[in-house]
Motif scaffolding. Structure first.
Motif, PDB file in Angstrom:
ATOM      1  N   MET A 197       0.824  -1.205   0.000  1.00 23.34           N
ATOM      2  CA  MET A 197       0.000   0.000   0.000  1.00 23.34           C
ATOM      3  C   MET A 197       0.859   1.256   0.000  1.00 23.34           C
ATOM      4  O   MET A 197       0.556   2.235  -0.684  1.00 23.34           O
ATOM      5  N   PHE A 198       1.942   1.235   0.778  1.00 24.05           N
ATOM      6  CA  PHE A 198       2.843   2.389   0.800  1.00 24.05           C
ATOM      7  C   PHE A 198       3.483   2.627  -0.576  1.00 24.05           C
ATOM      8  O   PHE A 198       3.736   3.769  -0.958  1.00 24.05           O
ATOM      9  N   LYS A 199       3.723   1.538  -1.322  1.00 21.76           N
ATOM     10  CA  LYS A 199       4.289   1.681  -2.663  1.00 21.76           C
ATOM     11  C   LYS A 199       3.280   2.313  -3.613  1.00 21.76           C
ATOM     12  O   LYS A 199       3.637   3.125  -4.466  1.00 21.76           O
ATOM     13  N   ASP A 203       3.789   8.779  -2.963  1.00 23.01           N
ATOM     14  CA  ASP A 203       4.022  10.222  -2.897  1.00 23.01           C
ATOM     15  C   ASP A 203       3.780  10.786  -1.494  1.00 23.01           C
ATOM     16  O   ASP A 203       4.236  11.886  -1.176  1.00 23.01           O
ATOM     17  N   LYS A 204       3.065  10.000  -0.639  1.00 25.73           N
ATOM     18  CA  LYS A 204       2.811  10.434   0.743  1.00 25.73           C
ATOM     19  C   LYS A 204       3.286   9.367   1.729  1.00 25.73           C
ATOM     20  O   LYS A 204       2.769   9.256   2.845  1.00 25.73           O
ATOM     21  N   LEU A 206       5.919   8.829   3.717  1.00 25.77           N
ATOM     22  CA  LEU A 206       6.402   9.187   5.050  1.00 25.77           C
ATOM     23  C   LEU A 206       5.266   9.628   5.954  1.00 25.77           C
ATOM     24  O   LEU A 206       5.191   9.236   7.132  1.00 25.77           O
ATOM     25  N   GLN A 207       4.351  10.437   5.415  1.00 20.77           N
ATOM     26  CA  GLN A 207       3.218  10.902   6.221  1.00 20.77           C
ATOM     27  C   GLN A 207       2.312   9.737   6.610  1.00 20.77           C
ATOM     28  O   GLN A 207       1.792   9.685   7.731  1.00 20.77           O
ATOM     29  N   LEU A 208       2.121   8.794   5.686  1.00 22.72           N
ATOM     30  CA  LEU A 208       1.253   7.648   5.963  1.00 22.72           C
ATOM     31  C   LEU A 208       1.863   6.729   7.017  1.00 22.72           C
ATOM     32  O   LEU A 208       1.145   6.212   7.882  1.00 22.72           O
ATOM     33  N   LYS A 209       3.166   6.525   6.957  1.00 21.52           N
ATOM     34  CA  LYS A 209       3.830   5.693   7.971  1.00 21.52           C
ATOM     35  C   LYS A 209       3.692   6.316   9.359  1.00 21.52           C
ATOM     36  O   LYS A 209       3.439   5.610  10.346  1.00 21.52           O
ATOM     37  N   LYS A 210       3.839   7.616   9.425  1.00 21.21           N
ATOM     38  CA  LYS A 210       3.698   8.310  10.709  1.00 21.21           C
ATOM     39  C   LYS A 210       2.267   8.182  11.220  1.00 21.21           C
ATOM     40  O   LYS A 210       2.036   7.969  12.420  1.00 21.21           O
ATOM     41  N   TYR A 233      -7.034   8.950   5.112  1.00 20.58           N
ATOM     42  CA  TYR A 233      -6.027   9.932   5.528  1.00 20.58           C
ATOM     43  C   TYR A 233      -5.247  10.441   4.318  1.00 20.58           C
ATOM     44  O   TYR A 233      -4.923  11.633   4.235  1.00 20.58           O
ATOM     45  N   TYR A 234      -4.960   9.548   3.382  1.00 21.74           N
ATOM     46  CA  TYR A 234      -4.257   9.953   2.162  1.00 21.74           C
ATOM     47  C   TYR A 234      -5.060  11.018   1.407  1.00 21.74           C
ATOM     48  O   TYR A 234      -4.508  12.018   0.943  1.00 21.74           O
ATOM     49  N   ASP A 235      -6.373  10.809   1.309  1.00 23.27           N
ATOM     50  CA  ASP A 235      -7.221  11.794   0.637  1.00 23.27           C
ATOM     51  C   ASP A 235      -7.204  13.134   1.367  1.00 23.27           C
ATOM     52  O   ASP A 235      -7.221  14.204   0.751  1.00 23.27           O
TER      53      ASP A 235
END
Length: 241
Positions: A197-199, A203-204, A206-210, A233-235
């Motif tokens: 999913m992170f792949k 583009d986001k 680092l923010q998603l991992k946090k 959260y990505y949206d």
């Protein structure tokens, strides 16, 4: 009639499922006035209704412990169905995950028949919102019915499938497989792991991992909730631009 259908769509949009993570469909949210409008529509169409036009369905298993139906349904449950451009309330429905078919009853409440998937826009059953996707319009998906967990720009869908296996001593089992898909850049991608999913949403990343660490999302314990939450959260990050 067109005005009535428009009113029905407007009412349903107010109470529609937008996210498994943000809000779960609750039949109690459809207040009595909504039911009255929808039931009026169904009453006026009756036998002439366009929903009575599918092939006959023959049951092959409705055992209480396990079968081919969504959530191992044994009985028909009421659903709101958007079919062939019309919306119907309190439609008795069962969803066959093996054949990917929605089953309902004829107006006589006895004969079972199958709704035609291409005419089935969406339906709400057992607090889940299902949508039909055409592979010609949904890049990365096969034509079929999908459980819509999150309806945002980064849409999250689950393809729920059951197989029929005959084991030793002629015991029949119905193992289920749930495949999660996420929409990004007008294409759908299968999500099998958090890293995948992170792949997809790199583009986001680092923010998603946090975010995952901050809210203690457990991808292994509840993958569907985790994917839906991350997509939502990505949206929200995209909307901050």
């Amino acid at each position: 009639m067109n005005k009535l259908k428009s009113a029905i769509y407007l009412i349903l949009s107010m109470f529609a499922v937008s996210s498994f993570a943000q809000q779960t469909v609750d039949s109690n949210r459809y207040n009595s006035s909504v039911h009255k409008v929808l039931e009026y529509f169904g009453t006026k169409t009756k036998i002439q209704s366009g929903i009575y036009n599918g092939p006959e369905y023959v049951f092959y298993s409705r055992k209480a412990d396990t079968n081919v139906f969504f959530q191992s349904q044994v009985y028909f449950n009421p659903a709101v169905v958007n079919y062939d451009g019309n919306v119907y309330a309190n439609v008795p429905v069962m969803y066959d995950l093996f054949k990917d078919q929605v089953i309902t009853l004829f107006y006589d409440k006895f004969s079972a028949y199958t709704l035609l998937n291409p005419k089935l826009s969406d339906f709400t059953l057992l607090n889940h919102h299902f949508v039909y996707k055409d592979e010609k319009e949904a890049n990365g998906l096969k034509s079929g019915i999908y459980d819509q967990l999150y309806n945002g720009a980064t849409e999250v869908l689950v393809k729920r499938v059951k197989n029929v296996l005959i084991a030793e001593k002629q015991k029949t089992t119905y193992p289920e497989k749930d495949i999660i898909y996420i929409k990004n850049s007008n294409s759908y991608y299968e999500v099998g792991s958090q890293g995948r999913m992170f792949k997809i949403l790199k583009d986001k990343k680092l923010q998603l991992k946090k975010y995952v660490d901050d809210v203690n999302l457990d991808f292994g314990r509840d993958k569907e909730k985790a994917v839906s939450s991350i997509a939502s959260y990505y949206d929200s990050l995209l909307n901050q631009k």
